[in-house]
Design an enzyme around this catalytic site. Structure first.
Site, PDB file in Angstrom:
ATOM      1  N   ALA A   1      -0.411  12.438  -2.020  1.00  0.00           N
ATOM      2  CA  ALA A   1      -1.788  12.124  -2.384  1.00  0.00           C
ATOM      3  C   ALA A   1      -2.357  10.937  -1.596  1.00  0.00           C
ATOM      4  O   ALA A   1      -3.570  10.837  -1.418  1.00  0.00           O
ATOM      5  CB  ALA A   1      -1.863  11.850  -3.878  1.00  0.00           C
TER       6      ALA A   1
ATOM      7  N   PHE B   1      -2.162   9.802  -7.493  1.00  0.00           N
ATOM      8  CA  PHE B   1      -1.714  10.068  -8.852  1.00  0.00           C
ATOM      9  C   PHE B   1      -1.278   8.802  -9.562  1.00  0.00           C
ATOM     10  O   PHE B   1      -1.590   8.596 -10.726  1.00  0.00           O
ATOM     11  CB  PHE B   1      -0.534  11.049  -8.766  1.00  0.00           C
ATOM     12  CG  PHE B   1      -0.199  11.709 -10.057  1.00  0.00           C
ATOM     13  CD1 PHE B   1      -1.087  12.601 -10.624  1.00  0.00           C
ATOM     14  CD2 PHE B   1       0.997  11.457 -10.699  1.00  0.00           C
ATOM     15  CE1 PHE B   1      -0.785  13.231 -11.814  1.00  0.00           C
ATOM     16  CE2 PHE B   1       1.310  12.083 -11.884  1.00  0.00           C
ATOM     17  CZ  PHE B   1       0.418  12.969 -12.448  1.00  0.00           C
ATOM     18  N   ARG B   2      -0.572   7.950  -8.817  1.00  0.00           N
ATOM     19  CA  ARG B   2       0.101   6.855  -9.507  1.00  0.00           C
ATOM     20  C   ARG B   2      -0.559   5.497  -9.352  1.00  0.00           C
ATOM     21  O   ARG B   2      -0.165   4.541 -10.026  1.00  0.00           O
ATOM     22  CB  ARG B   2       1.568   6.779  -9.052  1.00  0.00           C
ATOM     23  CG  ARG B   2       2.340   7.895  -9.699  1.00  0.00           C
ATOM     24  CD  ARG B   2       3.737   8.063  -9.254  1.00  0.00           C
ATOM     25  NE  ARG B   2       4.301   9.189 -10.014  1.00  0.00           N
ATOM     26  CZ  ARG B   2       4.081  10.452  -9.728  1.00  0.00           C
ATOM     27  NH1 ARG B   2       3.351  10.785  -8.691  1.00  0.00           N
ATOM     28  NH2 ARG B   2       4.579  11.406 -10.484  1.00  0.00           N
TER      29      ARG B   2
ATOM     30  N   HIS C   1       2.486  22.455  -3.988  1.00  0.00           N
ATOM     31  CA  HIS C   1       1.906  22.426  -5.335  1.00  0.00           C
ATOM     32  C   HIS C   1       0.643  23.266  -5.434  1.00  0.00           C
ATOM     33  O   HIS C   1      -0.189  23.046  -6.310  1.00  0.00           O
ATOM     34  CB  HIS C   1       1.660  20.974  -5.766  1.00  0.00           C
ATOM     35  CG  HIS C   1       2.935  20.192  -5.900  1.00  0.00           C
ATOM     36  ND1 HIS C   1       2.991  18.817  -5.886  1.00  0.00           N
ATOM     37  CD2 HIS C   1       4.223  20.608  -6.056  1.00  0.00           C
ATOM     38  CE1 HIS C   1       4.253  18.428  -6.025  1.00  0.00           C
ATOM     39  NE2 HIS C   1       5.012  19.484  -6.119  1.00  0.00           N
TER      40      HIS C   1
ATOM     41  N   SER D   1       3.227   9.313   0.146  1.00  0.00           N
ATOM     42  CA  SER D   1       3.855   9.913  -1.043  1.00  0.00           C
ATOM     43  C   SER D   1       4.787   8.892  -1.671  1.00  0.00           C
ATOM     44  O   SER D   1       5.538   8.211  -0.966  1.00  0.00           O
ATOM     45  CB  SER D   1       4.643  11.168  -0.669  1.00  0.00           C
ATOM     46  OG  SER D   1       5.334  11.647  -1.815  1.00  0.00           O
ATOM     47  N   SER D   2       4.731   8.806  -3.000  1.00  0.00           N
ATOM     48  CA  SER D   2       5.654   7.914  -3.707  1.00  0.00           C
ATOM     49  C   SER D   2       7.069   8.487  -3.697  1.00  0.00           C
ATOM     50  O   SER D   2       8.026   7.798  -4.000  1.00  0.00           O
ATOM     51  CB  SER D   2       5.180   7.712  -5.142  1.00  0.00           C
ATOM     52  OG  SER D   2       5.029   8.975  -5.772  1.00  0.00           O
TER      53      SER D   2
HETATM   54  P1  NAD Z   1       1.523   9.662  -5.607  1.00  0.00           P
HETATM   55  O1  NAD Z   1       0.194   9.346  -6.202  1.00  0.00           O
HETATM   56  O2  NAD Z   1       2.714   9.647  -6.482  1.00  0.00           O
HETATM   57  O3  NAD Z   1       1.810   8.648  -4.419  1.00  0.00           O
HETATM   58  C1  NAD Z   1       0.853   8.345  -3.459  1.00  0.00           C
HETATM   59  C2  NAD Z   1       1.418   7.191  -2.622  1.00  0.00           C
HETATM   60  O4  NAD Z   1       0.514   6.952  -1.576  1.00  0.00           O
HETATM   61  C3  NAD Z   1       1.560   5.892  -3.432  1.00  0.00           C
HETATM   62  O5  NAD Z   1       2.854   5.361  -3.224  1.00  0.00           O
HETATM   63  C4  NAD Z   1       0.477   4.983  -2.851  1.00  0.00           C
HETATM   64  O6  NAD Z   1       0.908   3.634  -2.785  1.00  0.00           O
HETATM   65  C5  NAD Z   1       0.322   5.550  -1.451  1.00  0.00           C
HETATM   66  N1  NAD Z   1      -1.016   5.391  -0.892  1.00  0.00           N
HETATM   67  C6  NAD Z   1      -2.198   5.717  -1.465  1.00  0.00           C
HETATM   68  N2  NAD Z   1      -3.214   5.494  -0.605  1.00  0.00           N
HETATM   69  C7  NAD Z   1      -2.662   4.990   0.524  1.00  0.00           C
HETATM   70  C8  NAD Z   1      -3.189   4.552   1.759  1.00  0.00           C
HETATM   71  N3  NAD Z   1      -4.491   4.590   2.025  1.00  0.00           N
HETATM   72  N4  NAD Z   1      -2.337   4.080   2.683  1.00  0.00           N
HETATM   73  C9  NAD Z   1      -0.986   4.021   2.440  1.00  0.00           C
HETATM   74  N5  NAD Z   1      -0.431   4.435   1.294  1.00  0.00           N
HETATM   75  C10 NAD Z   1      -1.255   4.915   0.350  1.00  0.00           C
HETATM   76  O7  NAD Z   1       1.341  11.020  -4.845  1.00  0.00           O
HETATM   77  P2  NAD Z   1       2.373  12.167  -4.552  1.00  0.00           P
HETATM   78  O8  NAD Z   1       3.648  11.572  -4.078  1.00  0.00           O
HETATM   79  O9  NAD Z   1       1.679  13.133  -3.703  1.00  0.00           O
HETATM   80  O10 NAD Z   1       2.601  12.859  -5.975  1.00  0.00           O
HETATM   81  C11 NAD Z   1       1.516  13.106  -6.834  1.00  0.00           C
HETATM   82  C12 NAD Z   1       1.337  14.543  -7.296  1.00  0.00           C
HETATM   83  O11 NAD Z   1      -0.005  14.711  -7.744  1.00  0.00           O
HETATM   84  C13 NAD Z   1       1.517  15.509  -6.165  1.00  0.00           C
HETATM   85  O12 NAD Z   1       2.468  16.386  -6.589  1.00  0.00           O
HETATM   86  C14 NAD Z   1       0.169  16.215  -5.962  1.00  0.00           C
HETATM   87  O13 NAD Z   1       0.326  17.599  -6.188  1.00  0.00           O
HETATM   88  C15 NAD Z   1      -0.739  15.715  -7.043  1.00  0.00           C
HETATM   89  N6  NAD Z   1      -1.994  15.104  -6.540  1.00  0.00           N
HETATM   90  C16 NAD Z   1      -2.671  15.669  -5.498  1.00  0.00           C
HETATM   91  C17 NAD Z   1      -3.827  15.074  -4.998  1.00  0.00           C
HETATM   92  C18 NAD Z   1      -4.559  15.698  -3.835  1.00  0.00           C
HETATM   93  O14 NAD Z   1      -4.456  16.897  -3.622  1.00  0.00           O
HETATM   94  N7  NAD Z   1      -5.309  14.915  -3.042  1.00  0.00           N
HETATM   95  C19 NAD Z   1      -4.297  13.898  -5.564  1.00  0.00           C
HETATM   96  C20 NAD Z   1      -3.582  13.345  -6.640  1.00  0.00           C
HETATM   97  C21 NAD Z   1      -2.431  13.964  -7.115  1.00  0.00           C
END
Ligand code: NAD
Length: 253
Positions: free
Chosen positions: A30, A41-42, A127, A200-201
């Site tokens: 994300a 998400f987080r 996903h 991604s986290s």
């Molecule tokens: P996550 O939210 O768990 O992690 C996102 C990571 O990205 C975090 O560690 C954050 O610190 C980092 N981050 C955010 N913006 C950043 C930036 N500009 N520069 C550097 N780092 C940055 O996301 P995930 O690991 O993808 O897991 C979340 C779940 O939620 C996924 O399975 C996904 O399916 C879903 N989701 C999808 C979307 C989307 O499609 N855009 C959005 C939110 C959640």
């Protein structure tokens, strides 16, 4: 594992890693879409943390849950409808265009890799995809706008002509992962010599098993993220910072 935090040093290290690689596999979460205006998400305060996700079983079993799922979906879509690809998406599209990468594996559901110009068949979506819906029984595809119009008019969740339930084509909590996509992702990871995790986290499994599978098969693992991730200790290199700043040169080459 070395952790670089200074932006120029990160960019230089990334350039070297990519030059050394024959086949890069970008793996995105994300975080690659936050600079497009879609919250992750987080991170604190995101819309995703305010609403407890509706599990798949609840969607299937309860009409109220389906109504709530569709209500939230349309609210969310309305706020993200202007989202355009970020520097990160463009950098990944360039890697594919120049042949450094063959595909991208993503946990995202927003369709922004395709919007950045990556052919749909090169985007492996673990996903699912939130830009359309499918029938859970017969698999028929439905576009969202007619569903939205009917939902606004009737307040009823959509049903398929076959009688099945229609759901956004994303994978909900408790829903089985798409087996073919998971297989493709693992194969792509095994063929790569560099897995580049971006935004991604790396806490969501089985998705986070994909970069690890690459590493077990000989790929270097490089993580680009602004916060520590669950796999930093396993990585060959961690580049900590904002994705747009770190991938800017890649997007421009
Ligand atoms: P996550 O939210 O768990 O992690 C996102 C990571 O990205 C975090 O560690 C954050 O610190 C980092 N981050 C955010 N913006 C950043 C930036 N500009 N520069 C550097 N780092 C940055 O996301 P995930 O690991 O993808 O897991 C979340 C779940 O939620 C996924 O399975 C996904 O399916 C879903 N989701 C999808 C979307 C989307 O499609 N855009 C959005 C939110 C959640």
């Amino acid at each position: 594992m070395p952790i670089l935090t200074e932006t120029d040093a990160c960019r230089e290290a990334l350039r070297e890693q990519i030059e050394r690689a024959r086949r890069v596999l970008p793996f995105t979460g994300a975080g690659v879409s936050t600079e497009s205006g879609i919250p992750d998400f987080r991170s604190p305060g995101s819309a995703w943390t305010r609403n407890k996700p509706i599990p798949f079983q609840a969607f299937v079993q309860s009409r109220e849950a389906r109504i709530e799922a569709w209500r939230r979906k349309f609210v969310m879509d309305e706020s993200f409808k202007g989202a355009a690809p970020s520097v990160g998406h463009r950098a990944i599209a360039r890697l594919i265009e120049t042949g450094r990468a063959q595909e991208v594996v993503t946990q995202n559901i927003d369709g922004l890799h395709q919007a950045a110009g990556v052919a749909a068949e090169r985007v492996i979506e673990l996903h699912g995809n939130g830009t359309f819906a499918t029938c859970l029984s017969c698999g028929r595809r439905y576009e969202l706008e007619p569903i939205r119009l009917a939902f606004v008019a009737t307040g009823e969740p959509p049903a398929c002509a076959c009688g099945g339930l229609v759901k956004s084509a994303t994978i909900s909590f408790g829903q089985a992962m798409p087996a073919a996509e998971m297989r493709r992702a693992l194969d792509a990871a095994a063929r790569a010599d560099l897995v580049l995790c971006i935004g991604s986290s790396l806490v969501v499994y089985p998705a986070a098993g994909v970069p690890l599978h690459g590493q077990r098969n000989g790929a270097r693992l490089v993580i680009v993220n602004r916060e520590p991730t669950e796999l930093d200790a396993e990585a060959d290199l961690v580049l900590r910072g904002e994705i747009g700043a770190l991938l800017r040169d890649l997007a421009a080459t």
